[in-house]
Design a protein around this motif. Sequence first.
Motif, PDB file in Angstrom:
ATOM      1  N   SER A  87     -36.094 -92.629 -64.355  1.00 36.69           N
ATOM      2  CA  SER A  87     -35.200 -93.632 -64.956  1.00 36.69           C
ATOM      3  C   SER A  87     -35.769 -95.037 -64.759  1.00 36.69           C
ATOM      4  O   SER A  87     -35.710 -95.877 -65.657  1.00 36.69           O
ATOM      5  CB  SER A  87     -33.815 -93.582 -64.309  1.00 36.69           C
ATOM      6  OG  SER A  87     -33.214 -92.329 -64.493  1.00 36.69           O
ATOM      7  N   PHE A 106     -33.019 -99.351 -57.421  1.00 37.61           N
ATOM      8  CA  PHE A 106     -33.687 -99.320 -58.729  1.00 37.61           C
ATOM      9  C   PHE A 106     -34.347-100.672 -59.013  1.00 37.61           C
ATOM     10  O   PHE A 106     -35.480-100.740 -59.464  1.00 37.61           O
ATOM     11  CB  PHE A 106     -32.659 -99.077 -59.846  1.00 37.61           C
ATOM     12  CG  PHE A 106     -32.387 -97.647 -60.174  1.00 37.61           C
ATOM     13  CD1 PHE A 106     -31.954 -96.769 -59.195  1.00 37.61           C
ATOM     14  CD2 PHE A 106     -32.541 -97.168 -61.470  1.00 37.61           C
ATOM     15  CE1 PHE A 106     -31.690 -95.443 -59.503  1.00 37.61           C
ATOM     16  CE2 PHE A 106     -32.274 -95.852 -61.790  1.00 37.61           C
ATOM     17  CZ  PHE A 106     -31.846 -94.986 -60.809  1.00 37.61           C
ATOM     18  N   ASN A 107     -33.598-101.734 -58.781  1.00 34.09           N
ATOM     19  CA  ASN A 107     -34.053-103.074 -59.137  1.00 34.09           C
ATOM     20  C   ASN A 107     -35.286-103.489 -58.331  1.00 34.09           C
ATOM     21  O   ASN A 107     -36.228-104.062 -58.877  1.00 34.09           O
ATOM     22  CB  ASN A 107     -32.926-104.105 -58.933  1.00 34.09           C
ATOM     23  CG  ASN A 107     -31.623-103.741 -59.631  1.00 34.09           C
ATOM     24  OD1 ASN A 107     -30.542-104.048 -59.139  1.00 34.09           O
ATOM     25  ND2 ASN A 107     -31.710-103.066 -60.780  1.00 34.09           N
ATOM     26  N   ASP A 122     -25.380-104.715 -57.153  1.00 32.23           N
ATOM     27  CA  ASP A 122     -24.693-103.488 -56.729  1.00 32.23           C
ATOM     28  C   ASP A 122     -25.608-102.842 -55.678  1.00 32.23           C
ATOM     29  O   ASP A 122     -26.561-102.143 -56.011  1.00 32.23           O
ATOM     30  CB  ASP A 122     -24.518-102.619 -57.988  1.00 32.23           C
ATOM     31  CG  ASP A 122     -23.909-101.247 -57.730  1.00 32.23           C
ATOM     32  OD1 ASP A 122     -23.832-100.823 -56.565  1.00 32.23           O
ATOM     33  OD2 ASP A 122     -23.538-100.604 -58.717  1.00 32.23           O
ATOM     34  N   LEU A 177     -23.526-106.504 -71.524  1.00 31.18           N
ATOM     35  CA  LEU A 177     -23.427-106.877 -70.110  1.00 31.18           C
ATOM     36  C   LEU A 177     -24.364-108.071 -69.921  1.00 31.18           C
ATOM     37  O   LEU A 177     -25.549-107.953 -70.208  1.00 31.18           O
ATOM     38  CB  LEU A 177     -23.906-105.683 -69.269  1.00 31.18           C
ATOM     39  CG  LEU A 177     -23.528-105.593 -67.813  1.00 31.18           C
ATOM     40  CD1 LEU A 177     -22.034-105.405 -67.649  1.00 31.18           C
ATOM     41  CD2 LEU A 177     -24.248-104.413 -67.168  1.00 31.18           C
ATOM     42  N   ILE A 227     -28.777 -94.177 -67.577  1.00 28.50           N
ATOM     43  CA  ILE A 227     -28.200 -95.267 -66.777  1.00 28.50           C
ATOM     44  C   ILE A 227     -27.598 -96.411 -67.591  1.00 28.50           C
ATOM     45  O   ILE A 227     -26.882 -97.230 -67.035  1.00 28.50           O
ATOM     46  CB  ILE A 227     -29.221 -95.845 -65.759  1.00 28.50           C
ATOM     47  CG1 ILE A 227     -30.458 -96.362 -66.469  1.00 28.50           C
ATOM     48  CG2 ILE A 227     -29.584 -94.796 -64.716  1.00 28.50           C
ATOM     49  CD1 ILE A 227     -31.432 -97.079 -65.529  1.00 28.50           C
ATOM     50  N   ALA A 276     -19.690 -98.392 -61.285  1.00 34.52           N
ATOM     51  CA  ALA A 276     -18.560 -99.189 -61.772  1.00 34.52           C
ATOM     52  C   ALA A 276     -18.930 -99.775 -63.131  1.00 34.52           C
ATOM     53  O   ALA A 276     -20.019-100.332 -63.288  1.00 34.52           O
ATOM     54  CB  ALA A 276     -18.260-100.311 -60.782  1.00 34.52           C
ATOM     55  N   TRP A 332     -22.522 -98.655 -71.279  1.00 31.40           N
ATOM     56  CA  TRP A 332     -22.324 -99.984 -71.861  1.00 31.40           C
ATOM     57  C   TRP A 332     -22.660-100.047 -73.352  1.00 31.40           C
ATOM     58  O   TRP A 332     -22.423-101.056 -74.003  1.00 31.40           O
ATOM     59  CB  TRP A 332     -23.145-101.022 -71.079  1.00 31.40           C
ATOM     60  CG  TRP A 332     -22.653-101.164 -69.683  1.00 31.40           C
ATOM     61  CD1 TRP A 332     -21.607-101.938 -69.256  1.00 31.40           C
ATOM     62  CD2 TRP A 332     -23.149-100.478 -68.514  1.00 31.40           C
ATOM     63  NE1 TRP A 332     -21.421-101.765 -67.908  1.00 31.40           N
ATOM     64  CE2 TRP A 332     -22.349-100.884 -67.420  1.00 31.40           C
ATOM     65  CE3 TRP A 332     -24.173 -99.558 -68.287  1.00 31.40           C
ATOM     66  CZ2 TRP A 332     -22.532-100.415 -66.124  1.00 31.40           C
ATOM     67  CZ3 TRP A 332     -24.367 -99.082 -66.993  1.00 31.40           C
ATOM     68  CH2 TRP A 332     -23.561 -99.509 -65.933  1.00 31.40           C
ATOM     69  N   LEU A 350     -26.119 -98.619 -55.655  1.00 34.39           N
ATOM     70  CA  LEU A 350     -26.697 -97.915 -56.814  1.00 34.39           C
ATOM     71  C   LEU A 350     -27.818 -98.679 -57.489  1.00 34.39           C
ATOM     72  O   LEU A 350     -28.876 -98.133 -57.754  1.00 34.39           O
ATOM     73  CB  LEU A 350     -25.612 -97.624 -57.862  1.00 34.39           C
ATOM     74  CG  LEU A 350     -24.856 -96.327 -57.730  1.00 34.39           C
ATOM     75  CD1 LEU A 350     -23.943 -96.151 -58.945  1.00 34.39           C
ATOM     76  CD2 LEU A 350     -25.786 -95.120 -57.594  1.00 34.39           C
ATOM     77  N   GLY A 351     -27.565 -99.938 -57.802  1.00 34.55           N
ATOM     78  CA  GLY A 351     -28.518-100.676 -58.618  1.00 34.55           C
ATOM     79  C   GLY A 351     -29.722-101.195 -57.842  1.00 34.55           C
ATOM     80  O   GLY A 351     -30.858-101.086 -58.301  1.00 34.55           O
ATOM     81  N   HIS A 369     -34.297 -91.632 -58.645  1.00 34.10           N
ATOM     82  CA  HIS A 369     -34.713 -91.027 -59.905  1.00 34.10           C
ATOM     83  C   HIS A 369     -35.785 -91.927 -60.526  1.00 34.10           C
ATOM     84  O   HIS A 369     -35.494 -92.815 -61.329  1.00 34.10           O
ATOM     85  CB  HIS A 369     -33.482 -90.902 -60.803  1.00 34.10           C
ATOM     86  CG  HIS A 369     -33.653 -89.946 -61.918  1.00 34.10           C
ATOM     87  ND1 HIS A 369     -33.142 -90.179 -63.176  1.00 34.10           N
ATOM     88  CD2 HIS A 369     -34.261 -88.744 -61.988  1.00 34.10           C
ATOM     89  CE1 HIS A 369     -33.450 -89.157 -63.961  1.00 34.10           C
ATOM     90  NE2 HIS A 369     -34.116 -88.275 -63.263  1.00 34.10           N
TER      91      HIS A 369
HETATM   92  N1  THF Z   1     -23.542-101.964 -63.319  1.00 33.05           N
HETATM   93  C1  THF Z   1     -23.258-101.573 -62.059  1.00 33.05           C
HETATM   94  N2  THF Z   1     -21.980-101.472 -61.680  1.00 33.05           N
HETATM   95  N3  THF Z   1     -24.225-101.299 -61.166  1.00 33.05           N
HETATM   96  C2  THF Z   1     -25.534-101.420 -61.528  1.00 33.05           C
HETATM   97  O1  THF Z   1     -26.418-101.165 -60.677  1.00 33.05           O
HETATM   98  C3  THF Z   1     -25.878-101.813 -62.829  1.00 33.05           C
HETATM   99  N4  THF Z   1     -27.183-101.992 -63.252  1.00 33.05           N
HETATM  100  C4  THF Z   1     -27.482-101.771 -64.654  1.00 33.05           C
HETATM  101  C5  THF Z   1     -26.402-102.321 -65.443  1.00 33.05           C
HETATM  102  N5  THF Z   1     -25.152-102.405 -64.978  1.00 33.05           N
HETATM  103  C6  THF Z   1     -24.846-102.064 -63.709  1.00 33.05           C
HETATM  104  C7  THF Z   1     -27.622-100.273 -64.909  1.00 33.05           C
HETATM  105  N6  THF Z   1     -28.414 -99.650 -63.908  1.00 33.05           N
HETATM  106  C8  THF Z   1     -27.399 -96.126 -61.938  1.00 33.05           C
HETATM  107  C9  THF Z   1     -28.553 -96.824 -61.595  1.00 33.05           C
HETATM  108  C10 THF Z   1     -28.865 -98.004 -62.246  1.00 33.05           C
HETATM  109  C11 THF Z   1     -28.049 -98.498 -63.245  1.00 33.05           C
HETATM  110  C12 THF Z   1     -26.882 -97.807 -63.577  1.00 33.05           C
HETATM  111  C13 THF Z   1     -26.572 -96.628 -62.941  1.00 33.05           C
HETATM  112  C14 THF Z   1     -27.051 -94.830 -61.294  1.00 33.05           C
HETATM  113  O2  THF Z   1     -26.003 -94.258 -61.559  1.00 33.05           O
HETATM  114  N7  THF Z   1     -27.901 -94.261 -60.443  1.00 33.05           N
HETATM  115  C15 THF Z   1     -27.674 -92.956 -59.842  1.00 33.05           C
HETATM  116  C16 THF Z   1     -28.185 -91.855 -60.737  1.00 33.05           C
HETATM  117  C17 THF Z   1     -29.537 -92.143 -61.325  1.00 33.05           C
HETATM  118  C18 THF Z   1     -29.988 -91.228 -62.437  1.00 33.05           C
HETATM  119  O3  THF Z   1     -29.463 -90.124 -62.580  1.00 33.05           O
HETATM  120  O4  THF Z   1     -30.901 -91.631 -63.155  1.00 33.05           O
HETATM  121  C19 THF Z   1     -28.344 -92.936 -58.478  1.00 33.05           C
HETATM  122  O5  THF Z   1     -27.974 -92.069 -57.678  1.00 33.05           O
HETATM  123  O6  THF Z   1     -29.211 -93.761 -58.204  1.00 33.05           O
HETATM  124  C20 THF Z   1     -28.148-102.692 -62.428  1.00 33.05           C
HETATM  125  O7  THF Z   1     -29.380-102.828 -62.860  1.00 33.05           O
END
Ligand code: THF
Length: 277
Positions: free
Chosen positions: A54, A189-190, A182, A156, A79, A276, A83, A185-186, A51
């Motif tokens: 985001s 993105f990172n 993570d 966090l 996202i 999580a 928190w 999921l993370g 995504h």
């Molecule tokens: N906590 C945890 N458990 N994992 C993380 O990656 C994380 N982050 C940030 C803060 N705490 C964290 C938040 N970043 C998604 C992606 C990044 C996040 C949090 C959630 C997520 O759910 N992604 C889905 C849907 C994306 C959307 O709809 O926008 C995906 O499928 O990628 C680490 O920086």
Amino acid sequence: MQQYHQALKTILDEGEETTDRTGTGTIACFGMQARYRLSDGFPLVTTKKLHLRSIIHELLWFLSGDTNIRYLNDNKVRIWDEWADEKGDLGPVYGQQWRRFSALEPAGTDTAGRRVFYARHVDQIAELVENIRTNPDSRRLIVSAWNPGEVPRMALPPCHTLWQVRIIGRKMHLQLYQRSADMFLGVPFNIASYALLLAMLAHVTGYEAGDFVHTLGDAHIYSNHLDQVRLQLSRTPKPLPKLRFTREVSSIFDFRYEDFEFLGYDPDPAIKAQVAV
Ligand code: THF
């Protein structure tokens, strides 16, 4: 993105089961590193759909110094919802530390002989860009999100603890130390977020975007992401997209959502997973 797939494989093969704060359970390795050369293409995971909206809005939100989720929600980014408190606040997280890191300056003593300080806010991003311009061979081009005195007030504590920029020749490199990762999921993105930050910084200062070096502390796969990871690893990475800026931007604070175009991003379908908390 072979590097990312390789890291997932290593954790599946060699990771050890651990317990964690969220109570979910993970398999984890401690200490990993990957290097993404931006000249090979922009490092966006292609084996599931990311995504992008985001990722871009989150980075612009960090750079603006904001720590309330209102801007994200107004732009349909969810996202950080889990928190935030009832007002949408996250405490002194990334935006605050990047743009307004609290420092105490000694200001002498008062009439009763007590030591007096005044509080000052350090704009680490403005200082970074200024230092890149005036002192490009510096080995001190560092931004820290970890402010020990303020960690207890953060929703966090920052996963992206500290990053360093280094200019060598015409190239700008950026290394991130991520204390907790993570992987499913993370991390996609990172990687995209800090590679974008590197490309933006290079753009406004006139350097070529070089390598993004991603150093991980605890690299984990949550136990409820294992099937998703196996599905993703069954897919073959495609050629990486190219990032294009749609206009010339001269200040790191002037970027807008419309300034970025990812040419040739053709990912496999999204893979759903629970975050999580
Ligand atoms: N906590 C945890 N458990 N994992 C993380 O990656 C994380 N982050 C940030 C803060 N705490 C964290 C938040 N970043 C998604 C992606 C990044 C996040 C949090 C959630 C997520 O759910 N992604 C889905 C849907 C994306 C959307 O709809 O926008 C995906 O499928 O990628 C680490 O920086």
